[in-house]
Enzyme design. Sequence first.
Site, PDB file in Angstrom:
ATOM      1  N   PRO A   1       4.759  -2.228   2.566  1.00  0.00           N
ATOM      2  CA  PRO A   1       4.316  -3.620   2.425  1.00  0.00           C
ATOM      3  C   PRO A   1       3.638  -4.145   3.685  1.00  0.00           C
ATOM      4  O   PRO A   1       3.900  -3.670   4.786  1.00  0.00           O
ATOM      5  CB  PRO A   1       5.626  -4.376   2.158  1.00  0.00           C
ATOM      6  CG  PRO A   1       6.673  -3.535   2.805  1.00  0.00           C
ATOM      7  CD  PRO A   1       6.227  -2.117   2.648  1.00  0.00           C
ATOM      8  N   VAL A   2       2.758  -5.129   3.501  1.00  0.00           N
ATOM      9  CA  VAL A   2       2.069  -5.804   4.598  1.00  0.00           C
ATOM     10  C   VAL A   2       2.454  -7.274   4.546  1.00  0.00           C
ATOM     11  O   VAL A   2       2.386  -7.908   3.483  1.00  0.00           O
ATOM     12  CB  VAL A   2       0.541  -5.641   4.500  1.00  0.00           C
ATOM     13  CG1 VAL A   2      -0.140  -6.322   5.682  1.00  0.00           C
ATOM     14  CG2 VAL A   2       0.173  -4.170   4.455  1.00  0.00           C
TER      15      VAL A   2
ATOM     16  N   PHE B   1       1.415   3.116   2.472  1.00  0.00           N
ATOM     17  CA  PHE B   1       2.192   3.115   3.705  1.00  0.00           C
ATOM     18  C   PHE B   1       3.443   2.265   3.546  1.00  0.00           C
ATOM     19  O   PHE B   1       4.512   2.603   4.040  1.00  0.00           O
ATOM     20  CB  PHE B   1       1.301   2.571   4.823  1.00  0.00           C
ATOM     21  CG  PHE B   1       1.927   2.592   6.174  1.00  0.00           C
ATOM     22  CD1 PHE B   1       1.770   3.680   7.020  1.00  0.00           C
ATOM     23  CD2 PHE B   1       2.671   1.522   6.624  1.00  0.00           C
ATOM     24  CE1 PHE B   1       2.345   3.696   8.272  1.00  0.00           C
ATOM     25  CE2 PHE B   1       3.246   1.531   7.868  1.00  0.00           C
ATOM     26  CZ  PHE B   1       3.081   2.639   8.703  1.00  0.00           C
TER      27      PHE B   1
ATOM     28  N   GLY C   1       0.818  -1.200   0.000  1.00  0.00           N
ATOM     29  CA  GLY C   1       0.000   0.000   0.000  1.00  0.00           C
ATOM     30  C   GLY C   1       0.851   1.249   0.000  1.00  0.00           C
ATOM     31  O   GLY C   1       2.084   1.185  -0.106  1.00  0.00           O
TER      32      GLY C   1
ATOM     33  N   ASP D   1     -10.789   7.741   3.888  1.00  0.00           N
ATOM     34  CA  ASP D   1     -10.244   6.865   2.831  1.00  0.00           C
ATOM     35  C   ASP D   1     -10.994   5.539   2.807  1.00  0.00           C
ATOM     36  O   ASP D   1     -10.402   4.464   2.767  1.00  0.00           O
ATOM     37  CB  ASP D   1      -8.753   6.627   3.059  1.00  0.00           C
ATOM     38  CG  ASP D   1      -8.059   6.072   1.810  1.00  0.00           C
ATOM     39  OD1 ASP D   1      -8.626   6.219   0.708  1.00  0.00           O
ATOM     40  OD2 ASP D   1      -6.971   5.505   1.939  1.00  0.00           O
TER      41      ASP D   1
END
Length: 776
Positions: free
Chosen positions: A525-526, A523, A521, A637
């Site tokens: 990586p997840v 922000f 995303g 969002d």
Amino acid sequence: MGRLNFLSVLCCLCLNLCVVAVDTIRSSQSIKDKDNDYIISNGGVFKMGFFSPVNSTNRYLGIWYNNISAFTVVWVAKRQKPLKDSSGVLTTSEDGNLVVLNGQKEILWSSNVNNSVANSSAQLLDSGNLVLKENTIGTILWESFKIPSHTSLPEMEISTNERTGEKVQLTSWKSPSDPSIGSFTAGIYRQSLTQSFIWKDGRPYFRSGPWNGQMFIGIPVYPVFHDRFGLVDNQDGTSYLTASTVKDSLSHYVLTTQGNTEARYWDSVKEDWEVVWKAMVSVCDVYGTCGAFGSCNSMSSLICSCLEGFEPNNTEEWNRQNWTSGCVRRTPLQCGRVNTSGEAGKMDGFLKLKMMKVPDFVEWSAAQEDDCRQQCLQNCSCIAYAFDSGTGCMTWTRTLIDTQKFSNGRGVDLYIRVAHSELDTNGDVRKIVTITVIIGTIFISIFTYLLWRWIAKHKARRKKEKEMLMFNREAHKKFPSEDMLGDNLNPGKVQELPLFDFVKLASATNNFHESNKLGQGGFGPVYRGKLSDVQEIAIKRLSKTSGQGLEEFMNEVVVISKLQHRNLVRLLGCCVEREERMLIYEYMPNKSLDAFLFDSRKEILLDWRKRFNIIEGIGRGLLYLHRDSRLRIIHRDLKTSNILLDKDLNPKISDFGMARIFRSNEDQANTNRVVGTYGYMSPEYAMEGRFSEKSDVFSFGVLLLEIVSGRKNSSFYHDEESMSLLGHLSTFKKSIFHQPHLKISFGIEKIFASSPAQAKAKGSLTLGLHCCKSRM
């Protein structure tokens, strides 16, 4: 031309008929070195002829493997007197013996059978044995297995006869290029019990220990490719040893020029001989390394030590690691000693030594285990005993030599006779010392462990306090005024959130391996991870190259750490070590809503009932954010990728990096920094920067249209001729809101009419539709 071809075929047939017995030499046949003649065993395993060793021009008659790439000789005739040229001939003499002649017809070697017969033939067998037999009844007159060279083949018998003195032994080559008799011989020796030996120049060089019916108890490891060993002791005084191999394995034993016996098998993949076992693997295997009454242990820094109750015979030599002088008894035995003091002496006893290679010069008796000890105790000449279930009772009355300590569980327990005072010293004192050392070691270990834990926790606490202080300072630089986020940047409140160690998170994700990556995303990586307690987590890691940063990270920590609702994703903690910024969430196995909604294979799983439950859950989450939580939160969002689904497809709103907190007296706010996703933004927010609860409601309306239609709103933006979902809704708004008989309107009304308990969410749905309608 046809006649020539016919004659050629006929000649070939005649030659084949003449050489039918390629494994046999009859009285009328011979093998000539100059013609490169040879015979091959019937199965093609072995070949016999004349050869020259490596780096030598001498010629010898020998037998070697036929069907492998490595030239390997297993038997040599007349090793001490080689041929100097290629004039050698192997044939049968008039008296029926096999003989090797040179160019002058001189006999260099003979089978030397006294009672031979004229009608004989020599045959090479697939076992590698060359046999000379009488042709009429097939009696074997002579065989090469009775006079082996340096190699023992599987069907060969290594034997000895203590009455006649006849022996079948292996003799080493002098060097790899010289097959003449070397310094080493190997065979078996039968005294009270049968043992195998390697001798060097007639002296013992290696000893196997006694045979116990299945193995030699002084050899700790056996070759893996053998089915079994066999040792037979006949009444006529003959003992012979055999070893059968696993079926179809090509193997043998060889006595090397260095005096070691090796077990080898042919590795067809590597096309080479693989050494799988050696008789001697350490200096302790050399006979009598530690001298009389000494014991050898290859695992010890000083390999030699005296047996219990003994001391070095020459201390100076012993300290120089010269152990040839051996050891002597420290205290004389009571047995057989005349007591002149008039006091009754205490009886001798036995000290137990575990896992030992028993000494040489063993004497055997048929006594059982309990009787074996008593029998030795009553005999003043007996200085040690041992009992093995296969061997029986073993005693020693002579010098104890070639004793070794094993470390792999093999060997037997050896009992050494010592004076009673040695028993007291080596018993009570040893117990006291052992117990003291054990207790002291335990206490020291516990104290050391507790001290280490305290120091580690203290360092970790100080490190976290320092990092949190730096983190809070950095956060206040980004947020100089608490008005930006209300009163939620209080450092104490932030610290209430559990902190995770970076090392622990790296271990949970296999060092953030790509296979554990769930997505990417704005922000960063997840990753999916699993903690030590098998709890699955999702880790959002702030990327250094991300367009979002500390502000969004802090915003999400502050906002979501204070929210608890079934339709909001739960934040478990965060990590703020060095430059790392990570958020740890509960793991959602079904990922985000868009993964189902816009996938043609998965969307069939979302029937109207599930879609309504998702719409209702999102509505409940928004209602909590806007009205029911202690903070008024504007998400800003809201979109399908920020709606996560648990294992039961229940929705949970996530990603609060863009969220804003409203005070109780605020209805809307302005911003110069418009954040979010186009397609879900309300017009007043996208164009003027004004946002309020209606901004989320607008996004919810778009989200609702996507759930109902299964189409992505943003998929239309790059197509000038196509309209977005909102555009379609504008075209059909009269039909939707004023013609309830239409299918879509009927479907929506049907959903909300299905259960009275679901009527609450209808307001959110209607609000979303009217919000979209008001912009058309």
